[in-house]
Enzyme design. Sequence first.
Site, PDB file in Angstrom:
ATOM      1  N   THR A   1      -5.289  10.504  12.243  1.00  0.00           N
ATOM      2  CA  THR A   1      -5.474  11.665  11.365  1.00  0.00           C
ATOM      3  C   THR A   1      -6.936  12.074  11.385  1.00  0.00           C
ATOM      4  O   THR A   1      -7.814  11.285  11.065  1.00  0.00           O
ATOM      5  CB  THR A   1      -5.060  11.314   9.926  1.00  0.00           C
ATOM      6  OG1 THR A   1      -3.695  10.971   9.968  1.00  0.00           O
ATOM      7  CG2 THR A   1      -5.243  12.497   9.008  1.00  0.00           C
TER       8      THR A   1
ATOM      9  N   GLU B   1       0.630  11.456  13.504  1.00  0.00           N
ATOM     10  CA  GLU B   1       1.643  10.454  13.156  1.00  0.00           C
ATOM     11  C   GLU B   1       2.195  10.772  11.772  1.00  0.00           C
ATOM     12  O   GLU B   1       1.452  11.203  10.896  1.00  0.00           O
ATOM     13  CB  GLU B   1       1.045   9.040  13.211  1.00  0.00           C
ATOM     14  CG  GLU B   1      -0.218   8.815  12.378  1.00  0.00           C
ATOM     15  CD  GLU B   1       0.052   8.423  10.950  1.00  0.00           C
ATOM     16  OE1 GLU B   1       1.225   8.136  10.617  1.00  0.00           O
ATOM     17  OE2 GLU B   1      -0.911   8.399  10.156  1.00  0.00           O
TER      18      GLU B   1
ATOM     19  N   LYS C   1      -0.913  18.308   9.308  1.00  0.00           N
ATOM     20  CA  LYS C   1      -0.920  16.889   8.929  1.00  0.00           C
ATOM     21  C   LYS C   1      -1.645  16.701   7.588  1.00  0.00           C
ATOM     22  O   LYS C   1      -1.151  16.031   6.681  1.00  0.00           O
ATOM     23  CB  LYS C   1      -1.597  16.079  10.036  1.00  0.00           C
ATOM     24  CG  LYS C   1      -1.935  14.659   9.673  1.00  0.00           C
ATOM     25  CD  LYS C   1      -0.710  13.801   9.509  1.00  0.00           C
ATOM     26  CE  LYS C   1      -1.029  12.578   8.734  1.00  0.00           C
ATOM     27  NZ  LYS C   1      -0.518  11.351   9.156  1.00  0.00           N
TER      28      LYS C   1
ATOM     29  N   ALA D   1       6.643   7.937 -10.770  1.00  0.00           N
ATOM     30  CA  ALA D   1       5.401   7.638 -11.483  1.00  0.00           C
ATOM     31  C   ALA D   1       5.135   6.147 -11.377  1.00  0.00           C
ATOM     32  O   ALA D   1       6.053   5.345 -11.264  1.00  0.00           O
ATOM     33  CB  ALA D   1       5.542   8.041 -12.948  1.00  0.00           C
TER      34      ALA D   1
ATOM     35  N   CYS E   1      -3.887   6.100   4.204  1.00  0.00           N
ATOM     36  CA  CYS E   1      -3.750   7.530   4.500  1.00  0.00           C
ATOM     37  C   CYS E   1      -4.100   8.439   3.336  1.00  0.00           C
ATOM     38  O   CYS E   1      -5.068   9.184   3.399  1.00  0.00           O
ATOM     39  CB  CYS E   1      -2.332   7.817   4.990  1.00  0.00           C
ATOM     40  SG  CYS E   1      -2.063   7.143   6.627  1.00  0.00           S
TER      41      CYS E   1
ATOM     42  N   LYS F   1       1.843  -0.925  -1.227  1.00  0.00           N
ATOM     43  CA  LYS F   1       3.260  -0.614  -1.425  1.00  0.00           C
ATOM     44  C   LYS F   1       4.075  -1.733  -0.783  1.00  0.00           C
ATOM     45  O   LYS F   1       3.524  -2.533  -0.024  1.00  0.00           O
ATOM     46  CB  LYS F   1       3.607   0.743  -0.830  1.00  0.00           C
ATOM     47  CG  LYS F   1       3.537   0.804   0.691  1.00  0.00           C
ATOM     48  CD  LYS F   1       4.042   2.148   1.159  1.00  0.00           C
ATOM     49  CE  LYS F   1       4.543   2.075   2.569  1.00  0.00           C
ATOM     50  NZ  LYS F   1       5.064   3.326   3.045  1.00  0.00           N
TER      51      LYS F   1
ATOM     52  N   ARG G   1      -5.461  -1.846   1.669  1.00  0.00           N
ATOM     53  CA  ARG G   1      -6.485  -0.798   1.613  1.00  0.00           C
ATOM     54  C   ARG G   1      -6.184   0.171   0.460  1.00  0.00           C
ATOM     55  O   ARG G   1      -5.078   0.681   0.348  1.00  0.00           O
ATOM     56  CB  ARG G   1      -6.557  -0.063   2.947  1.00  0.00           C
ATOM     57  CG  ARG G   1      -7.258  -0.906   4.021  1.00  0.00           C
ATOM     58  CD  ARG G   1      -7.238  -0.226   5.359  1.00  0.00           C
ATOM     59  NE  ARG G   1      -5.901  -0.241   5.944  1.00  0.00           N
ATOM     60  CZ  ARG G   1      -5.600   0.328   7.107  1.00  0.00           C
ATOM     61  NH1 ARG G   1      -6.519   0.985   7.774  1.00  0.00           N
ATOM     62  NH2 ARG G   1      -4.379   0.260   7.586  1.00  0.00           N
TER      63      ARG G   1
HETATM   64  C1  UDX Z   1       1.903   8.162   4.350  1.00  0.00           C
HETATM   65  C2  UDX Z   1       2.890   9.291   4.742  1.00  0.00           C
HETATM   66  O1  UDX Z   1       4.123   9.129   4.033  1.00  0.00           O
HETATM   67  C3  UDX Z   1       3.115   9.293   6.227  1.00  0.00           C
HETATM   68  O2  UDX Z   1       3.977  10.372   6.588  1.00  0.00           O
HETATM   69  C4  UDX Z   1       1.747   9.456   6.834  1.00  0.00           C
HETATM   70  O3  UDX Z   1       1.741   9.784   8.138  1.00  0.00           O
HETATM   71  C5  UDX Z   1       0.881   8.272   6.502  1.00  0.00           C
HETATM   72  O4  UDX Z   1       0.713   8.271   5.093  1.00  0.00           O
HETATM   73  P1  UDX Z   1       2.078   5.588   3.823  1.00  0.00           P
HETATM   74  O5  UDX Z   1       0.645   5.651   3.413  1.00  0.00           O
HETATM   75  O6  UDX Z   1       2.516   4.475   4.685  1.00  0.00           O
HETATM   76  O7  UDX Z   1       2.514   6.923   4.593  1.00  0.00           O
HETATM   77  O8  UDX Z   1       2.948   5.509   2.483  1.00  0.00           O
HETATM   78  P2  UDX Z   1       3.912   6.372   1.574  1.00  0.00           P
HETATM   79  O9  UDX Z   1       5.247   5.772   1.616  1.00  0.00           O
HETATM   80  O10 UDX Z   1       3.819   7.827   1.810  1.00  0.00           O
HETATM   81  O11 UDX Z   1       3.278   6.018   0.161  1.00  0.00           O
HETATM   82  C6  UDX Z   1       1.909   6.296  -0.131  1.00  0.00           C
HETATM   83  C7  UDX Z   1       1.524   5.774  -1.462  1.00  0.00           C
HETATM   84  O12 UDX Z   1       2.135   6.534  -2.503  1.00  0.00           O
HETATM   85  C8  UDX Z   1       1.920   4.325  -1.734  1.00  0.00           C
HETATM   86  O13 UDX Z   1       0.838   3.685  -2.384  1.00  0.00           O
HETATM   87  C9  UDX Z   1       3.108   4.412  -2.649  1.00  0.00           C
HETATM   88  O14 UDX Z   1       3.231   3.311  -3.490  1.00  0.00           O
HETATM   89  C10 UDX Z   1       2.763   5.669  -3.435  1.00  0.00           C
HETATM   90  N1  UDX Z   1       3.945   6.358  -3.958  1.00  0.00           N
HETATM   91  C11 UDX Z   1       4.856   6.890  -3.096  1.00  0.00           C
HETATM   92  C12 UDX Z   1       4.113   6.492  -5.326  1.00  0.00           C
HETATM   93  O15 UDX Z   1       3.294   6.018  -6.117  1.00  0.00           O
HETATM   94  N2  UDX Z   1       5.199   7.179  -5.790  1.00  0.00           N
HETATM   95  C13 UDX Z   1       6.131   7.715  -4.955  1.00  0.00           C
HETATM   96  O16 UDX Z   1       7.080   8.329  -5.449  1.00  0.00           O
HETATM   97  C14 UDX Z   1       5.958   7.558  -3.571  1.00  0.00           C
END
Ligand code: UDX
Length: 436
Positions: free
Chosen positions: A121, A150, A206, A254, A262, A322, A329
């Site tokens: 990114t 990605e 993106k 929430a 990311c 997560k 990170r």
């Molecule tokens: C994200 C994007 O989804 C992906 O498409 C991109 O290319 C890279 O960044 P990622 O960082 O792996 O992916 O996690 P994602 O599942 O999107 O969750 C991001 C964060 O938001 C996590 O910390 C998760 O716990 C939080 N989250 C997600 C919430 O707090 N509430 C939600 O409803 C969804």
Amino acid sequence: MKVGVVGTGHVGLPTAATLAHVGHEVMATDADGDKIDLLHRGGMPFFEPGLEELVRAGVEGGRLRFTADPPGALREAQVAFLCVGTPPRASGEANLIAVEQSADLVGRHATGPTVVVEKSTVPAGTAARISEILARHRSDGQLSVVCNPEFLREGNAVEDSLRPDRILVGSDSDEALAVMRELYAPLVGEGTTWIETDLQTAELAKHASNAFLALKVSFANALARIAEAAGADVEAVTEVMGADPRIGKAHLSAGLGYGGSCFPKDLLAFERLTSRLGYDFPLLREIARINQEAVDAAFRKVEEVLWNLEGKRVALLGLAFKPGTDDIRYAPALGLADQLLEAGAAVAGYDPQAGPNAKAELPGLEVIDDPYVALSGADAAVVCTEWDEIKALDLGRVREVMRLPIVVDGRNMFDSAKMAEHGFTYLPTGRPPVRP
Ligand code: UDX
């Protein structure tokens, strides 16, 4: 096709393994020789469900190879993926030195026509910079640049790679787009939307996607604060909203807020980019502020219920940003741990995967690999990551081992009635509290 991949991190390794899986000949390299050594020995540099098996199958089938010699990975590549890190600088702008260096490597070592794919990114405008670097080495027009961002979620990266919902390819070269169509043909399934744009549009798309998802998370978290003040239930509110297909329920949970490699970094970089482009976009700053507020709110709940934190013991259930990853990170759990330690509490953390990474990042944190031991003698517990292992805890046993039965649920994992039955003081997020 012959594919070179520079960078074997959360993006590069799933990309390399997936392309090998669908029949391409992939050679992946990394500036970190230890990582390549580890991969040669069959180890994995990080945890990602299903990735180890996919990598092993690629290696055993002879289509996936690793090398500590970058020129070797690039010499014959028809397509060279740049999957290197773009960490934030102190200013919030993305540090693009690794992108520059890997573009330089391709320029110096690729021998034939090569499509250079920007996968990390990066801020809009980076592809033009990559083109400039490539042109310094070769002026035969055989090196072209494609932006192919990605969309991999950590914890689901293999699934997202093998069955992508969209593949976005931006380029100003028709030949390069044709190469990308051929490369990805085996991965374009029924549920896949294939999108071709120019370079700048792909780069912007993106940023826009990640910022919008982060906006949804922060919107839900702001609603949680309001629901807590109003005595409403944020889960029901977001369920109603999500039932409208124009809104959708994804990323509307929430909790403790977003973390990971990311959203936090991309949002900052996007904000820096928009202001450089002359557009003030305070909404992006607000998203980040509300995200921090989510951690602060959890801290205040612990403080409110325990009063003074000096000498108190708090157990954190989940440390990864997560579930499904060992990545810490920008993990909200670590931000919270920091605040608790600063306030004088002893903090013990449990995570099914991320314990060692968390310990390395925050030495003051006591990391324990058994949740019940982590909870023993705790004055309060905070649920920070929604792992199945945490959902499956035996609440009776949790109640027994804790010094005080107080649970702050930063991920709304538990049922209020059940928590009441077990005699907990239960403080969920944006839902009415349970106090015996
Ligand atoms: C994200 C994007 O989804 C992906 O498409 C991109 O290319 C890279 O960044 P990622 O960082 O792996 O992916 O996690 P994602 O599942 O999107 O969750 C991001 C964060 O938001 C996590 O910390 C998760 O716990 C939080 N989250 C997600 C919430 O707090 N509430 C939600 O409803 C969804």
